[in-house]
Design an enzyme around this catalytic site. Structure first.
Site, short mmCIF file in Angstrom:
data_model
loop_
_atom_site.label_atom_id
_atom_site.label_comp_id
_atom_site.label_asym_id
_atom_site.label_seq_id
_atom_site.Cartn_x
_atom_site.Cartn_y
_atom_site.Cartn_z
N ARG A 108 0.50 -17.49 -50.96
CA ARG A 108 1.70 -18.35 -50.87
C ARG A 108 1.79 -19.31 -52.06
NH1 ARG A 108 0.04 -18.44 -45.38
NH2 ARG A 108 -0.76 -20.55 -45.49
N TYR A 163 4.95 -20.76 -54.35
CA TYR A 163 5.23 -22.18 -54.51
C TYR A 163 5.36 -22.54 -55.99
CZ TYR A 163 3.68 -22.56 -49.63
OH TYR A 163 3.53 -22.41 -48.27
N TYR A 216 13.22 -27.16 -44.79
CA TYR A 216 13.41 -27.40 -43.36
C TYR A 216 12.39 -28.42 -42.86
CZ TYR A 216 9.49 -24.44 -41.82
OH TYR A 216 8.25 -23.93 -41.58
N1 SAM Z 1 8.15 -29.21 -43.20
C1 SAM Z 1 7.98 -28.72 -41.86
C2 SAM Z 1 8.15 -29.87 -40.88
O1 SAM Z 1 8.51 -30.96 -41.34
O2 SAM Z 1 7.96 -29.71 -39.69
C3 SAM Z 1 6.64 -28.02 -41.71
C4 SAM Z 1 6.51 -26.79 -42.55
S1 SAM Z 1 4.93 -26.02 -42.44
C5 SAM Z 1 4.96 -25.05 -43.89
C6 SAM Z 1 5.08 -24.79 -41.22
C7 SAM Z 1 4.44 -25.22 -39.91
O3 SAM Z 1 5.23 -26.23 -39.31
C8 SAM Z 1 4.33 -24.14 -38.86
O4 SAM Z 1 3.24 -23.28 -39.04
C9 SAM Z 1 4.23 -24.94 -37.59
O5 SAM Z 1 2.93 -25.49 -37.41
C10 SAM Z 1 5.19 -26.10 -37.91
N2 SAM Z 1 6.54 -25.74 -37.44
C11 SAM Z 1 7.56 -25.24 -38.14
N3 SAM Z 1 8.63 -25.02 -37.34
C12 SAM Z 1 8.25 -25.41 -36.10
C13 SAM Z 1 8.89 -25.43 -34.84
N4 SAM Z 1 10.14 -25.01 -34.67
N5 SAM Z 1 8.18 -25.90 -33.78
C14 SAM Z 1 6.92 -26.32 -33.90
N6 SAM Z 1 6.26 -26.33 -35.07
C15 SAM Z 1 6.92 -25.86 -36.16
#
Ligand code: SAM
Length: 260
Positions: A64, A68, A90
């Site tokens: 990844r 990036y 997001y």
């Molecule tokens: N920037 C994002 C945020 O502010 O939540 C996090 C991005 S990170 C690369 C990806 C991780 O965020 C996932 O593996 C999970 O742990 C968490 N995540 C993303 N979407 C989610 C959701 N809908 N519900 C719960 N956790 C989520």
């Protein structure tokens, strides 16, 4: 001269976009986005039709970090060309989001104005949906693989939030997650600090309007066979009470009952 703003769309883009974010999306001359869901993508495109996805830099099975680096280079390219550049990610754009921080750091190092705006993260949604207040017991938040690899100190009297459990042990891009291939290593580590039957929650915040979040409670040992996705966050509640330092409490004149 070019500039950079980094904004977040929240987890449920329809409803969680802030006024700051909408304004920046409208007024920037170049918009990039890193968004995982189609509705969120449509919302960005409605506000700024020429917005460009950076998702195309991900390559199945490749590290990844490579993607990036390519994203950061693309963003910086637009800034150097003189664009008022906006990058939307997001959730909160600075929470578990390497390329956004790196783009800001590099833009500033090259003498450009660069600003990040906060937004609603998955953790913010978790506090609301699971009714967890990080103030009551304290709260640790870790990326799941790094949590194990760096042998992070665990405090079982605090809440523990583990991110990216669906990609545990895997630095490559897997859009479906790796289906928990190495998750037993995480379970073993957690079982050094928590009982096997300690109830943990698989949490997925609702991404779309009128959808319910996933809040699946399972005993810790069952995590090995649980369905994990790239959006799963693991919530581990405290396993024991915090121990009060009676002496300092008395010296401060704080009544025990006041420590809600
Ligand atoms: N920037 C994002 C945020 O502010 O939540 C996090 C991005 S990170 C690369 C990806 C991780 O965020 C996932 O593996 C999970 O742990 C968490 N995540 C993303 N979407 C989610 C959701 N809908 N519900 C719960 N956790 C989520």
């Amino acid at each position: 001269k070019g500039s950079l703003v980094v904004v977040g769309t929240g987890i449920r883009t329809v409803g969680q976009l802030t006024g700051d974010t909408i304004a920046r999306l409208k007024t920037s001359t170049k918009v990039f986005y890193i968004i995982a869901d189609l509705v969120g993508e449509q919302v960005i495109k409605q506000i700024h039709p020429a917005a460009e996805s950076l998702g195309r830099f991900y390559r199945l099975g490749r590290n990844r970090k490579e993607a990036y680096d390519a994203m950061v280079e693309r963003i910086l390219g637009a800034v150097r060309e003189g664009h008022r550049t906006c990058c939307a990610a997001y959730g909160h754009p600075g929470v578990f989001a390497f390329p956004t921080h790196e783009a800001i750091r590099r833009a500033r190092a090259e003498g450009y104005e660069a600003t990040m705006f906060p937004a609603i993260s998955a953790e913010d949604c978790l506090f609301a949906d699971l009714g967890v207040d990080p103030a009551s017991s304290g709260c640790q938040s870790h990326e799941a693989t790094r949590f194990v690899l760096f042998r992070k100190v665990v405090d079982p009297s605090s809440s523990l939030i583990l991110w990216q459990v669906g990609m545990f042990g895997d630095a490559t891009y897997q859009p479906e997650g790796n289906r928990g291939r190495w998750i037993h290593l995480l379970v073993e580590r957690l079982c050094e600090h928590y009982p096997e039957d300690h109830e943990v929650t698989l949490y997925e915040a609702a991404v779309f309007i009128n959808c319910a979040p996933r809040m699946e409670r399972i005993p810790l040992a069952k995590l090995i066979e649980a369905r994990l996705t790239p959006a799963t966050t693991l919530y581990v509640p405290p396993a024991r009470s915090s121990v009060l330092d009676e002496e300092t409490c008395a010296a401060l004149g704080i009544e025990r009952a006041a420590l809600a």
